[in-house]
Design an enzyme around this catalytic site. Structure first.
Site, PDB file in Angstrom:
ATOM      1  N   ASP A  88     -10.723  -0.366   7.789  1.00 23.58           N
ATOM      2  CA  ASP A  88     -10.676   1.038   7.374  1.00 23.58           C
ATOM      3  C   ASP A  88     -11.652   1.804   8.264  1.00 23.58           C
ATOM      4  O   ASP A  88     -12.503   1.195   8.935  1.00 23.58           O
ATOM      5  CB  ASP A  88     -11.090   1.142   5.888  1.00 23.58           C
ATOM      6  CG  ASP A  88     -10.948   2.560   5.326  1.00 23.58           C
ATOM      7  OD1 ASP A  88     -10.193   3.369   5.910  1.00 23.58           O
ATOM      8  OD2 ASP A  88     -11.595   2.852   4.296  1.00 23.58           O
ATOM      9  N   ARG A 128      -7.559  13.335  -6.529  1.00 24.63           N
ATOM     10  CA  ARG A 128      -8.441  12.797  -5.478  1.00 24.63           C
ATOM     11  C   ARG A 128      -9.750  13.557  -5.571  1.00 24.63           C
ATOM     12  O   ARG A 128      -9.782  14.777  -5.390  1.00 24.63           O
ATOM     13  CB  ARG A 128      -7.815  12.972  -4.089  1.00 24.63           C
ATOM     14  CG  ARG A 128      -8.804  12.712  -2.965  1.00 24.63           C
ATOM     15  CD  ARG A 128      -8.148  12.577  -1.604  1.00 24.63           C
ATOM     16  NE  ARG A 128      -7.435  11.320  -1.527  1.00 24.63           N
ATOM     17  CZ  ARG A 128      -6.924  10.816  -0.392  1.00 24.63           C
ATOM     18  NH1 ARG A 128      -7.043  11.485   0.745  1.00 24.63           N
ATOM     19  NH2 ARG A 128      -6.298   9.665  -0.399  1.00 24.63           N
ATOM     20  N   GLN A 186      -3.504   2.912  -3.040  1.00 23.56           N
ATOM     21  CA  GLN A 186      -3.357   2.346  -1.694  1.00 23.56           C
ATOM     22  C   GLN A 186      -3.176   0.831  -1.768  1.00 23.56           C
ATOM     23  O   GLN A 186      -2.372   0.250  -1.044  1.00 23.56           O
ATOM     24  CB  GLN A 186      -4.591   2.689  -0.857  1.00 23.56           C
ATOM     25  CG  GLN A 186      -4.531   2.155   0.556  1.00 23.56           C
ATOM     26  CD  GLN A 186      -3.488   2.849   1.420  1.00 23.56           C
ATOM     27  OE1 GLN A 186      -3.495   4.068   1.542  1.00 23.56           O
ATOM     28  NE2 GLN A 186      -2.584   2.078   2.015  1.00 23.56           N
ATOM     29  N   HIS A 239      -9.654   3.126  -4.457  1.00 26.77           N
ATOM     30  CA  HIS A 239      -8.400   3.723  -3.967  1.00 26.77           C
ATOM     31  C   HIS A 239      -7.239   2.832  -4.441  1.00 26.77           C
ATOM     32  O   HIS A 239      -6.554   2.193  -3.640  1.00 26.77           O
ATOM     33  CB  HIS A 239      -8.445   3.817  -2.437  1.00 26.77           C
ATOM     34  CG  HIS A 239      -7.454   4.760  -1.844  1.00 26.77           C
ATOM     35  ND1 HIS A 239      -6.554   5.500  -2.589  1.00 26.77           N
ATOM     36  CD2 HIS A 239      -7.197   5.085  -0.550  1.00 26.77           C
ATOM     37  CE1 HIS A 239      -5.809   6.232  -1.779  1.00 26.77           C
ATOM     38  NE2 HIS A 239      -6.181   5.994  -0.541  1.00 26.77           N
ATOM     39  N   ARG A 243       3.363   3.710   0.169  1.00 25.37           N
ATOM     40  CA  ARG A 243       2.654   4.564  -0.781  1.00 25.37           C
ATOM     41  C   ARG A 243       3.659   5.258  -1.694  1.00 25.37           C
ATOM     42  O   ARG A 243       3.455   5.386  -2.902  1.00 25.37           O
ATOM     43  CB  ARG A 243       1.815   5.623  -0.044  1.00 25.37           C
ATOM     44  CG  ARG A 243       0.637   5.096   0.749  1.00 25.37           C
ATOM     45  CD  ARG A 243      -0.459   4.555  -0.139  1.00 25.37           C
ATOM     46  NE  ARG A 243      -0.986   5.538  -1.064  1.00 25.37           N
ATOM     47  CZ  ARG A 243      -1.914   6.457  -0.774  1.00 25.37           C
ATOM     48  NH1 ARG A 243      -2.447   6.483   0.427  1.00 25.37           N
ATOM     49  NH2 ARG A 243      -2.354   7.310  -1.694  1.00 25.37           N
ATOM     50  N   CYS A 262      -5.179   1.582   6.070  1.00 24.50           N
ATOM     51  CA  CYS A 262      -4.661   2.593   5.137  1.00 24.50           C
ATOM     52  C   CYS A 262      -4.418   3.936   5.836  1.00 24.50           C
ATOM     53  O   CYS A 262      -3.692   4.777   5.310  1.00 24.50           O
ATOM     54  CB  CYS A 262      -5.589   2.748   3.946  1.00 24.50           C
ATOM     55  SG  CYS A 262      -7.223   3.384   4.361  1.00 24.50           S
TER      56      CYS A 262
HETATM   57  N1   CP Z   1      -4.557   6.455   3.133  1.00 23.95           N
HETATM   58  C1   CP Z   1      -4.732   7.662   2.609  1.00 23.95           C
HETATM   59  O1   CP Z   1      -5.155   7.813   1.457  1.00 23.95           O
HETATM   60  O2   CP Z   1      -4.339   8.693   3.423  1.00 23.95           O
HETATM   61  P1   CP Z   1      -4.751  10.224   3.235  1.00 23.95           P
HETATM   62  O3   CP Z   1      -6.254  10.296   3.212  1.00 23.95           O
HETATM   63  O4   CP Z   1      -4.164  10.944   4.434  1.00 23.95           O
HETATM   64  O5   CP Z   1      -4.157  10.739   1.953  1.00 23.95           O
END
Ligand code: CP
Length: 318
Positions: free
Chosen positions: A227, A104, A134, A131, A298, A270
């Site tokens: 989001d 990430r 997700q 992403h 996930r 998400c």
């Molecule tokens: N949806 C998501 O990626 O959650 P986090 O940012 O908590 O990892």
């Protein structure tokens, strides 16, 4: 015979057929959680975070453990990838000891650089632009609740220029959904992503529509998603994005907006969610919300994508 290493850096790094294969694998893994032991050894998967997380860290750590592997979670503040040493050198180091790398980070160019120097699969756990993990979880959730994907209509309302919007465009079009993005004129998706999504939709029978009116976006759809208005990396813009003059205010998923969707529409987010901003509590905590299934998925989607990538890349280190 040489095997090409497969990475998952953006939603369209896989074909529509491969996406369907991964989603089928995720459903099978969900029904028999410990049946896939691809990482048995335990093989190490390096999981790096340059940004905050809850779900992604938990679900990747659990996924890797369930597959028989060891999740080596690395705090980006300690590793300082690209600062303390180059991204290329980090890739060279991790490749010698890990079966896969999950990262990430900020700009998409960073994860592309990692992949360019990695001989093991690299997985995007969120960048500023995409992403994709997700979206696999979201597709699995939609399929569970609606029984199919192709032909369904999907609306995302809010920041059309953020990573979720981009990944929804690519990932949903790839599954043959009719994708509508409801967003202000000043927050349009990146033109290259839009063009790619339209090309995918032409291939799969889906469609892509961008509108400014949130009511037009959600009218009659099977799935509504939103989001946060303050994506990671945009914290400095919090006041302008979330304050009283927010350009997104009319895109908030209220009970009234949700009522314009199909009567059996489901709601996705998400997470983390900010009740009273992009979504009302009555929607996210209401009967049409499937966000907890989405969050759990996930785990199953990432087990599937990891085992699939390792298998396709011939990356078993046992
Ligand atoms: N949806 C998501 O990626 O959650 P986090 O940012 O908590 O990892």
């Amino acid at each position: 015979m040489t095997t090409t290493v497969r990475h998952f850096l953006r939603d369209d790094d896989i074909s529509p057929q491969e996406q369907a294969e991964i989603l089928d694998r995720a459903a099978a893994i969900k029904s028999r959680p410990f049946s896939d032991r691809t990482l048995e050894g335990p093989q190490v998967v390096a999981v790096l975070f340059d940004k905050q997380t809850l779900r992604t860290q938990v679900s990747f750590a659990a996924a890797i453990a369930h597959l028989g592997g060891f999740p080596l979670v690395i705090d980006g503040k300690l590793a300082q990838v690209g600062v303390r040493e180059s991204i290329a050198d980090v890739a060279r180091v991790l490749t010698r000891e890990a079966t896969a790398i999950v990262w990430r980070t900020y700009g998409q160019e960073r994860i592309e650089e990692m992949a360019a120097h990695s001989s093991v699969p690299v997985v995007n756990a969120l960048t500023d632009e995409f992403h994709p993990c997700q979206i696999l979880a979201d597709l699995l959730t939609i399929k569970e609740h609606k029984g199919r994907l192709a032909g369904l209509s999907f609306a995302y309302v809010g920041d059309g220029a953020n990573n979720m919007s981009h990944s929804y465009l690519l990932g949903m079009a790839m599954s043959g959904l009719h994708v509508r993005i409801g967003t202000p004129a000043t927050y349009q998706p990146h033109p290259s992503v839009l063009a790619r999504a339209r090309a995918l939709a032409a291939e799969t029978g889906g469609s892509v529509t961008i509108v400014e009116d949130p009511a037009e976006a959600v009218a009659g759809v099977d799935v509504v998603a939103t989001d946060t208005w303050v994506s990671m990396g945009f914290e400095k813009e919090k006041e302008s994005r979330q304050g009283s003059t927010s350009p997104f205010a009319r895109y908030a998923v209220s009970a009234e907006l949700m009522a314009l969707a199909a009567s059996d529409a489901i709601f996705l987010h998400c997470l983390p969610a900010y009740r009273g901003f992009e979504v009302d509590a009555s929607v996210i905590d209401g009967p049409q919300s499937v966000v907890w299934d989405e969050s759990e998925n996930r785990l199953h989607a990432q087990k599937a994508v990891l085992s699939w990538l390792v298998e396709k890349s011939g990356g078993d280190r046992r």
